[in-house]
Design an enzyme around this catalytic site. Structure first.
Site, PDB file in Angstrom:
ATOM      1  N   GLN A  91     -18.360  25.905  41.319  1.00  0.00           N
ATOM      2  CA  GLN A  91     -17.593  25.571  42.611  1.00  0.00           C
ATOM      3  C   GLN A  91     -17.306  26.842  43.416  1.00  0.00           C
ATOM      4  O   GLN A  91     -16.596  26.701  44.431  1.00  0.00           O
ATOM      5  CB  GLN A  91     -16.435  24.663  42.574  1.00  0.00           C
ATOM      6  CG  GLN A  91     -16.511  23.416  41.815  1.00  0.00           C
ATOM      7  CD  GLN A  91     -15.629  22.631  41.425  1.00  0.00           C
ATOM      8  OE1 GLN A  91     -14.313  22.959  41.880  1.00  0.00           O
ATOM      9  NE2 GLN A  91     -15.754  21.652  40.536  1.00  0.00           N
ATOM     10  N   HIS A 158     -12.495  24.365  40.676  1.00  0.00           N
ATOM     11  CA  HIS A 158     -11.136  24.014  41.192  1.00  0.00           C
ATOM     12  C   HIS A 158     -10.389  25.060  41.779  1.00  0.00           C
ATOM     13  O   HIS A 158      -9.207  25.417  41.236  1.00  0.00           O
ATOM     14  CB  HIS A 158     -10.225  23.195  39.860  1.00  0.00           C
ATOM     15  CG  HIS A 158     -10.767  22.200  39.672  1.00  0.00           C
ATOM     16  ND1 HIS A 158      -9.738  21.142  38.741  1.00  0.00           N
ATOM     17  CD2 HIS A 158     -11.656  21.340  39.785  1.00  0.00           C
ATOM     18  CE1 HIS A 158     -10.462  20.095  38.674  1.00  0.00           C
ATOM     19  NE2 HIS A 158     -11.665  20.289  39.110  1.00  0.00           N
ATOM     20  N   GLU A 250      -6.515  11.135  45.450  1.00  0.00           N
ATOM     21  CA  GLU A 250      -5.112  11.050  46.044  1.00  0.00           C
ATOM     22  C   GLU A 250      -5.266  11.636  47.678  1.00  0.00           C
ATOM     23  O   GLU A 250      -5.861  12.376  47.873  1.00  0.00           O
ATOM     24  CB  GLU A 250      -4.209  12.061  45.379  1.00  0.00           C
ATOM     25  CG  GLU A 250      -4.021  11.462  43.789  1.00  0.00           C
ATOM     26  CD  GLU A 250      -3.144  12.255  43.228  1.00  0.00           C
ATOM     27  OE1 GLU A 250      -2.584  11.992  41.987  1.00  0.00           O
ATOM     28  OE2 GLU A 250      -2.367  13.107  43.721  1.00  0.00           O
ATOM     29  N   TYR A 260       4.234  16.665  42.486  1.00  0.00           N
ATOM     30  CA  TYR A 260       3.061  15.691  42.551  1.00  0.00           C
ATOM     31  C   TYR A 260       2.541  15.256  41.358  1.00  0.00           C
ATOM     32  O   TYR A 260       1.737  14.304  41.167  1.00  0.00           O
ATOM     33  CB  TYR A 260       1.988  15.779  43.519  1.00  0.00           C
ATOM     34  CG  TYR A 260       2.729  15.849  44.984  1.00  0.00           C
ATOM     35  CD1 TYR A 260       2.685  14.913  45.792  1.00  0.00           C
ATOM     36  CD2 TYR A 260       3.425  17.033  45.380  1.00  0.00           C
ATOM     37  CE1 TYR A 260       3.305  14.802  46.917  1.00  0.00           C
ATOM     38  CE2 TYR A 260       4.094  16.980  46.600  1.00  0.00           C
ATOM     39  CZ  TYR A 260       3.905  15.592  47.467  1.00  0.00           C
ATOM     40  OH  TYR A 260       4.675  16.007  48.817  1.00  0.00           O
ATOM     41  N   TYR A 271     -11.753  12.858  31.148  1.00  0.00           N
ATOM     42  CA  TYR A 271     -13.245  12.703  31.317  1.00  0.00           C
ATOM     43  C   TYR A 271     -13.531  12.151  29.788  1.00  0.00           C
ATOM     44  O   TYR A 271     -14.517  11.300  29.571  1.00  0.00           O
ATOM     45  CB  TYR A 271     -14.070  13.671  31.632  1.00  0.00           C
ATOM     46  CG  TYR A 271     -13.760  14.133  32.998  1.00  0.00           C
ATOM     47  CD1 TYR A 271     -14.310  13.231  33.851  1.00  0.00           C
ATOM     48  CD2 TYR A 271     -12.999  15.159  33.590  1.00  0.00           C
ATOM     49  CE1 TYR A 271     -14.132  13.508  35.405  1.00  0.00           C
ATOM     50  CE2 TYR A 271     -13.047  15.612  34.958  1.00  0.00           C
ATOM     51  CZ  TYR A 271     -13.630  14.540  35.572  1.00  0.00           C
ATOM     52  OH  TYR A 271     -13.438  14.854  37.155  1.00  0.00           O
TER      53      TYR A 271
END
Length: 379
Positions: A91, A158, A250, A260, A271
Site C-alpha cells: 500500500q 495501513h 466505518e 474510536y 481475518y
C-alpha cells in the site's frame, strides 16, 4: 397519481447516476451526453492515488510508484519533477496531494508518501514544497518534510496519510496503525490517530493532548485503523472513512479528543475468524455513524456543494475499492444513512468535486482513468 417531491428527487438522482455508471464502466461518453450528462475522459494514469485542482484549471495527479503528473487538458499530461523518493510496495508509495489555502500567493503544495526507514522499516511522511510551473510541466523546489509517522515499522500496509486543510488553515493528517493494532491506543506514538497541525508541522497550543508534549501533542483523536478519507461537512465538522478488518468499515464524525476503539472494539472480526467485541459493548468509545459488513473498502470521502447537481448538495460521496462502488450518504444532524450505492465494477480510488461543480472520479490500477461529469442542463 401525483409523485411526492421526495420520490421524484430520488428517482432523478438514481437515473442520473445510472448514466454515470454506464459512462465509467463502458466509456460510452456519447450515451452519457445523450442522457443529459457531460462525461469527459480527462486522462489515464499509472496507479493514480490522488488529485488536486490548480487555480488555472490544470490538475495535479499523484501516481503511487512515485511520479507526479500535470494534467493540462484532456489527455495532455506532463511531468512534475522534484518529487521525494518513495517506498513503492504494497500500500506504500506516493499518496495524497493538497494545495496550501494561500497557494495563489505562496505556491505551496503538500504531499504524503511512504518513506524508507532503517533496514526494512517504513512510515508515512508529509512534505511541503513550492511548485514552479511551466506550460509543459514544472518542478517542486525547497521540499521540506514537516511530519513523519513514528515509529517506522516493517510491513507495507495501513499508511493512511490522507491530508486536508480546514477553513481556519489547520493541517489534518490521517495516520494508519500500520497493521500493528495496539499502537492505536497508545499516546506515545502517532499510529492509528488523526492529527492536527499548523501548516509548518508545528503543534497548535489548543490541541486536546498538548500537555503530553512530543508526539502526543499532535493527536486530535485516536483508536483508528486505516483512515483513507477525511472531509469537512457544510457545518465545518470533520468526518472520516476507514477500513475495518473482516467487516466493519466505518464512517465517523470526528470529535476532539475522542477514542474510536480500535483494536479493542470493531463491528468486524479478525481475518482468522476471531471475534472482536462490537462497539455496542463499549459505550465509552465513540461508535461509527455508519458501518458496513460486507465491506466497501472506502478510499476517499467528499462532501458535495456544487450547482451542477443541486439535488446532492450537502450529501457525501465515498469511493470504494473492493467491490468498486460509490456510495451517496445523506445526513440528518449527527446521523447518517447510505441513500444509494452505485456499482461501478471498477476500483475507485478517489471522488472529488471539481471547481466547476462537477464530480470527478479517479480509478485505481495500472491504467486508471480520471473522468469528469457535469450536467448539461446547467449549461
Amino acid at each position: 397519481m401525483t409523485l411526492s417531491l421526495d420520490f421524484t428527487r430520488h428517482f432523478r438522482q438514481l437515473t442520473l447516476f445510472a448514466v454515470f455508471v454506464v459512462a465509467v464502466c463502458c466509456s460510452d461518453i456519447t450515451l452519457a451526453q445523450s442522457q443529459g450528462v457531460n462525461a469527459i475522459l480527462m486522462g489515464r494514469f499509472r496507479e493514480p492515488w490522488a488529485f488536486a485542482f490548480l487555480p488555472d484549471g490544470r490538475v495535479l495527479v499523484t501516481e503511487k510508484p512515485g511520479t507526479l503528473k500535470l494534467l493540462a487538458s484532456p489527455n495532455e499530461i506532463y511531468d512534475i519533477t522534484g518529487v521525494p523518493a518513495v517506498v513503492y510496495s504494497g500500500q506504500g508509495g506516493l499518496g495524497d496531494i493538497v494545495l496550501h489555502p494561500d497557494f495563489a500567493n505562496n505556491k505551496l503544495v503538500y504531499l504524503s508518501y511512504a518513506e524508507r526507514g532503517t533496514s526494512t522499516t517504513a512510515g508515512a511522511a508529509v512534505a511541503r514544497a513550492r511548485l514552479e510551473l511551466t506550460a509543459t510541466g514544472g518542478t517542486l523546489v525547497d521540499l521540506d518534510v514537516i511530519w513523519r509517522q513514528w515509529p517506522k515499522v516493517a510491513g507495507t500496509g495501513h499508511y493512511s496519510h490522507r491530508i486536508a486543510f480546514d477553513a481556519d488553515g489547520y493541517l489534518w493528517i490521517t495516520s494508519g496503525e500500520r497493521q500493528q493494532m495496539t499502537p492505536a491506543q497508545q499516546m506515545e506514538n502517532n499510529l492509528g490517530k488523526i492529527l492536527r497541525l499548523h501548516d509548518d508541522g508545528s503543534v497548535p497550543s489548543d490541541n486536546p493532548f498538548v500537555n503530553l508534549g512530543g508526539i502526543g501533542a499532535q493527536i486530535w483523536s485516536l483508536g483508528h485503523r486505516n483512515i483513507l478519507g477525511i472531509a469537512f461537512d457544510p457545518q465545518g465538522r470533520l468526518w472520516d472513512v476507514e477500513m475495518g478488518p473482516q467487516g466493519g468499515d466505518e464512517l465517523n464524525l470526528i470529535v476532539r479528543g475522542d477514542n474510536y476503539g480500535w483494536p479493542i472494539v470493531s463491528n468486524g472480526n479478525h481475518y482468522d475468524g476471531r471475534d472482536i467485541p462490537d462497539h455496542s459493548t463499549r459505550p465509552d468509545f465513540n461508535a461509527p455513524e455508519l458501518s458496513w459488513t460486507p465491506v466497501i473498502s472506502p478510499s476517499s470521502l467528499m462532501f458535495y456543494s456544487g450547482s451542477e447537481f443541486p439535488d446532492w448538495q450537502g450529501d457525501a460521496f465515498i469511493s470504494g475499492l473492493t467491490i468498486g462502488t460509490v456510495s451517496r450518504i445523506e445526513f440528518n444532524g449527527d446521523s447518517a444513512r447510505e441513500a444509494q450505492r452505485f456499482n461501478l465494477n471498477t476500483r475507485v480510488r478517489a471522488a472529488k468535486q471539481g471547481p466547476e461543480g462537477g464530480i470527478w472520479l479517479l480509478e485505481d490500477g495500472q491504467n486508471g482513468r480520471l473522468v469528469r461529469y457535469t450536467s448539461r442542463s446547467s449549461r
